[in-house]
Design a protein around this motif. Structure first.
Motif, mmCIF file in Angstrom:
data_model
loop_
_atom_site.group_PDB
_atom_site.id
_atom_site.type_symbol
_atom_site.label_atom_id
_atom_site.label_comp_id
_atom_site.label_asym_id
_atom_site.label_seq_id
_atom_site.Cartn_x
_atom_site.Cartn_y
_atom_site.Cartn_z
ATOM 1 N N ALA A 17 27.480 -5.387 -23.661
ATOM 2 C CA ALA A 17 27.772 -6.811 -23.699
ATOM 3 C C ALA A 17 26.284 -7.602 -24.315
ATOM 4 C CB ALA A 17 27.875 -7.363 -22.387
ATOM 5 N N LEU A 18 25.329 -7.012 -23.903
ATOM 6 C CA LEU A 18 23.955 -7.335 -24.326
ATOM 7 C C LEU A 18 23.776 -6.991 -26.026
ATOM 8 C CD1 LEU A 18 21.448 -9.133 -24.245
ATOM 9 C CD2 LEU A 18 20.460 -6.837 -23.070
ATOM 10 N N ALA A 19 23.955 -5.778 -25.981
ATOM 11 C CA ALA A 19 24.022 -5.024 -27.545
ATOM 12 C C ALA A 19 24.620 -6.086 -28.476
ATOM 13 C CB ALA A 19 24.439 -3.746 -27.390
ATOM 14 N N GLN A 20 25.916 -6.253 -28.038
ATOM 15 C CA GLN A 20 26.727 -7.152 -28.936
ATOM 16 C C GLN A 20 26.328 -8.574 -29.300
ATOM 17 O OE1 GLN A 20 30.857 -6.809 -26.958
ATOM 18 N NE2 GLN A 20 31.640 -5.539 -29.014
ATOM 19 N N VAL A 21 25.841 -9.221 -28.562
ATOM 20 C CA VAL A 21 25.560 -10.575 -28.461
ATOM 21 C C VAL A 21 24.151 -10.692 -29.390
ATOM 22 C CG1 VAL A 21 26.704 -11.471 -26.740
ATOM 23 C CG2 VAL A 21 24.422 -11.153 -26.493
ATOM 24 N N LEU A 22 23.413 -9.754 -29.252
ATOM 25 C CA LEU A 22 22.142 -9.542 -30.066
ATOM 26 C C LEU A 22 22.515 -9.216 -31.724
ATOM 27 C CD1 LEU A 22 19.588 -7.890 -27.705
ATOM 28 C CD2 LEU A 22 19.724 -10.120 -28.330
ATOM 29 N N PRO A 40 23.344 -3.901 -35.315
ATOM 30 C CA PRO A 40 24.670 -2.979 -34.921
ATOM 31 C C PRO A 40 24.773 -2.838 -33.465
ATOM 32 C CG PRO A 40 23.198 -1.879 -36.702
ATOM 33 C CD PRO A 40 22.563 -3.194 -36.152
ATOM 34 N N ASN A 41 25.889 -2.876 -32.895
ATOM 35 C CA ASN A 41 26.083 -2.689 -31.525
ATOM 36 C C ASN A 41 25.490 -1.338 -30.927
ATOM 37 O OD1 ASN A 41 27.443 -5.081 -31.626
ATOM 38 N ND2 ASN A 41 29.115 -3.936 -31.781
ATOM 39 N N ILE A 42 25.761 -0.095 -31.823
ATOM 40 C CA ILE A 42 25.500 1.144 -31.329
ATOM 41 C C ILE A 42 24.135 1.215 -31.467
ATOM 42 C CG2 ILE A 42 25.981 2.110 -33.666
ATOM 43 C CD1 ILE A 42 26.475 3.734 -30.144
ATOM 44 N N VAL A 43 23.439 0.742 -32.413
ATOM 45 C CA VAL A 43 21.944 1.009 -32.591
ATOM 46 C C VAL A 43 21.231 0.058 -31.504
ATOM 47 C CG1 VAL A 43 19.989 0.229 -34.244
ATOM 48 C CG2 VAL A 43 21.961 1.191 -35.011
ATOM 49 N N ASN A 44 21.639 -1.021 -31.102
ATOM 50 C CA ASN A 44 20.988 -1.954 -29.864
ATOM 51 C C ASN A 44 21.157 -0.957 -28.722
ATOM 52 O OD1 ASN A 44 20.274 -3.823 -31.749
ATOM 53 N ND2 ASN A 44 22.031 -5.143 -31.240
ATOM 54 N N LEU A 45 22.356 -0.469 -28.451
ATOM 55 C CA LEU A 45 22.713 0.157 -27.085
ATOM 56 C C LEU A 45 21.753 1.422 -27.178
ATOM 57 C CD1 LEU A 45 25.305 -0.085 -25.452
ATOM 58 C CD2 LEU A 45 25.707 2.316 -26.144
ATOM 59 N N ALA A 46 21.662 2.142 -28.262
ATOM 60 C CA ALA A 46 20.746 3.274 -28.131
ATOM 61 C C ALA A 46 19.325 2.909 -27.989
ATOM 62 C CB ALA A 46 20.756 4.195 -29.684
ATOM 63 N N LEU A 54 18.080 -10.877 -43.308
ATOM 64 C CA LEU A 54 19.577 -10.626 -42.908
ATOM 65 C C LEU A 54 19.675 -9.990 -41.407
ATOM 66 C CD1 LEU A 54 21.602 -9.770 -46.021
ATOM 67 C CD2 LEU A 54 21.204 -11.912 -45.024
ATOM 68 N N SER A 55 18.705 -9.351 -41.120
ATOM 69 C CA SER A 55 18.752 -8.948 -39.901
ATOM 70 C C SER A 55 19.132 -9.363 -38.544
ATOM 71 C CB SER A 55 17.436 -7.910 -39.716
ATOM 72 O OG SER A 55 17.330 -7.224 -38.522
ATOM 73 N N LEU A 56 18.159 -10.675 -38.471
ATOM 74 C CA LEU A 56 18.464 -11.547 -37.515
ATOM 75 C C LEU A 56 19.633 -12.166 -37.450
ATOM 76 C CD1 LEU A 56 15.059 -12.424 -36.506
ATOM 77 C CD2 LEU A 56 16.495 -10.593 -35.384
ATOM 78 N N LEU A 57 20.235 -12.497 -38.678
ATOM 79 C CA LEU A 57 21.493 -13.211 -38.875
ATOM 80 C C LEU A 57 22.878 -12.402 -38.515
ATOM 81 C CD1 LEU A 57 20.782 -15.096 -41.936
ATOM 82 C CD2 LEU A 57 20.643 -15.987 -39.690
ATOM 83 N N ALA A 58 22.696 -11.219 -38.518
ATOM 84 C CA ALA A 58 23.714 -10.121 -38.425
ATOM 85 C C ALA A 58 24.286 -9.895 -36.857
ATOM 86 C CB ALA A 58 23.471 -8.725 -38.975
ATOM 87 N N VAL A 59 24.784 -10.931 -36.328
ATOM 88 C CA VAL A 59 25.255 -10.915 -34.830
ATOM 89 C C VAL A 59 26.679 -10.388 -35.264
ATOM 90 C CG1 VAL A 59 26.197 -12.134 -33.024
ATOM 91 C CG2 VAL A 59 23.916 -12.755 -33.908
ATOM 92 N N GLY A 60 27.245 -9.202 -34.565
ATOM 93 C CA GLY A 60 28.377 -8.506 -34.629
ATOM 94 C C GLY A 60 28.259 -7.388 -35.706
#
Lengths: 195, 181
Positions: A61-66, A69-75, B22-28
């Motif tokens: 959830a946190l990885a997705q809202v930041l 990429p989700n998987i990069v944040n999660l890692a 772009l890095s900080l704009l790329a939510v999702g």
């Protein structure tokens, strides 16, 4: 953080070293065609048992809202939780190094095989499976909402609304996270205060 | 696809800075920023053609690893390995720093009412977004009955078993190569 000092996260097991983090994230990344997240769920929760399903959902959830990429944040978050910055970088390197070399090698060769109908067909088949894997991962994690402070029905409603807004209506993520997400957080805040 | 343009140092900086912003704009995910990257690399700078741009994205999605690697392929097609490294460093540095900072902030305040409310409120949203991602990824399959059957079969099998996803990918590739997807 010392390598031996395992962090107690309540999960059945923990990674032993940044090197092991690198190896596992590398292995999951190499299996991740069309998205690494379903593989991450399989490897972290079911195979290595480094996280419970609930912990996975919480971190996702946190990885997705930041941003990013989700998987990069999660890692990064997972690595950082266990071994600090070194762990975060080990997990990130595991995720990106070998697959990065492979994709650049493919880019260099691309012109040779792009036109072959069997290659195009295989890519189509893999694309269909990749979509199915992501949907299945979401369905598998759905039961974790049972213990959600929002309540079972309200949280299912939030999930469904997010799907409709982003999947069907194609609203920008920003609006959905900012609007629906903040409303859900506010509702949870209120519910938590009444207990 | 290979490096075609000779770049001067201000171009390198431009490439790096573009992805940095772009890095900080790329939510999702970075893919949500693809239209903006296209505008800059193809339209503004003329470093890539439209066909190269689209092929770069498709290639990274077909290869193993996170889809963010399409940024490395874009950089590679602009300026070879240094281009790939500059683009990846740009897209990763800000979001990586923020992710680690946010995770530490949250972990230190796990029992705070706000942090608990954040997790509780965002968890269902996050699963809804995951479903939406799957739905969007299934878009190209919707034109073909066989491909849709493959999507549905994957969901049915994976929702019930602990089979490693790699086997389903292999089956999808084999069926597709035989013209069955």
């Amino acid at each position: 953080m010392a390598e031996a000092a395992a962090v107690d996260t309540g999960a059945p097991r923990s990674p032993r070293s940044p090197r092991e983090l690198f190896a596992v994230f590398n292995r999951m990344s190499l299996q991740g065609f069309g998205g690494v997240l379903p593989v991450a769920q399989h490897e972290l929760v079911e195979r290595e048992r480094w996280m419970t399903r609930e912990q996975f959902v919480e971190m996702l959830a946190l990885a997705q809202v930041l941003p990013g990429p989700n998987i990069v944040n999660l890692a990064l978050m997972f690595g950082d939780r266990h071994f600090g910055l070194r762990g975060a970088l080990a997990a990130l390197a595991g995720l990106l190094t070998v697959p990065g070399i492979i994709v650049l090698a493919l880019a260099a060769l691309y012109g040779e095989f792009a036109h072959l109908p069997r290659v195009a067909g295989a890519l189509r088949g893999m694309g269909a499976v990749a979509a199915g894997l992501v949907i299945a991962t979401a369905l598998r994690l759905w039961p974790t909402l049972r213990g959600n402070p929002l309540g079972r029905h309200a949280s299912a409603l939030v999930g469904a609304a997010a799907f409709v807004a982003v999947g069907l209506l194609r609203w920008p993520m920003w609006w959905v996270v900012g609007g629906l997400g903040m409303a859900a957080v506010a509702a949870a805040w209120w519910r938590l205060g009444r207990r | 696809m290979s490096a075609a343009v000779a770049l001067v140092w201000s171009d390198w900086l431009g490439l790096f800075a573009h992805f940095l912003v772009l890095s900080l704009l790329a939510v999702g995910g970075a893919i949500t920023m693809a239209p903006e990257m296209n505008r800059y690399l193809v339209g503004d700078r003329g470093w890539l053609t439209d066909a190269q741009f689209t092929a770069s994205v498709a290639l990274a999605q077909a290869a193993p690893g996170p889809n963010i690697l399409f940024v490395a392929v874009l950089g590679w097609n602009v300026a070879g390995l240094p281009g790939a490294l500059a683009a990846m460093a740009g897209i990763l540095l800000p979001s990586t720093t923020l992710a680690i900072a946010a995770a530490r902030w949250g972990a230190a305040r796990r029992e705070h009412r706000f942090v608990r409310a954040f997790h509780a409120g965002m968890a269902p949203l996050s699963l809804g977004l995951l479903l939406a991602t799957g739905w969007v990824l299934a878009e190209p399959s919707r034109g073909s009955l066989a491909a849709m059957a493959l999507v549905v079969a994957t969901v049915a099998i994976m929702a019930r078993t602990r089979l490693s996803p790699i086997w389903m990918i292999a089956a999808g590739a084999a069926l597709g190569a035989l013209g069955l997807a």
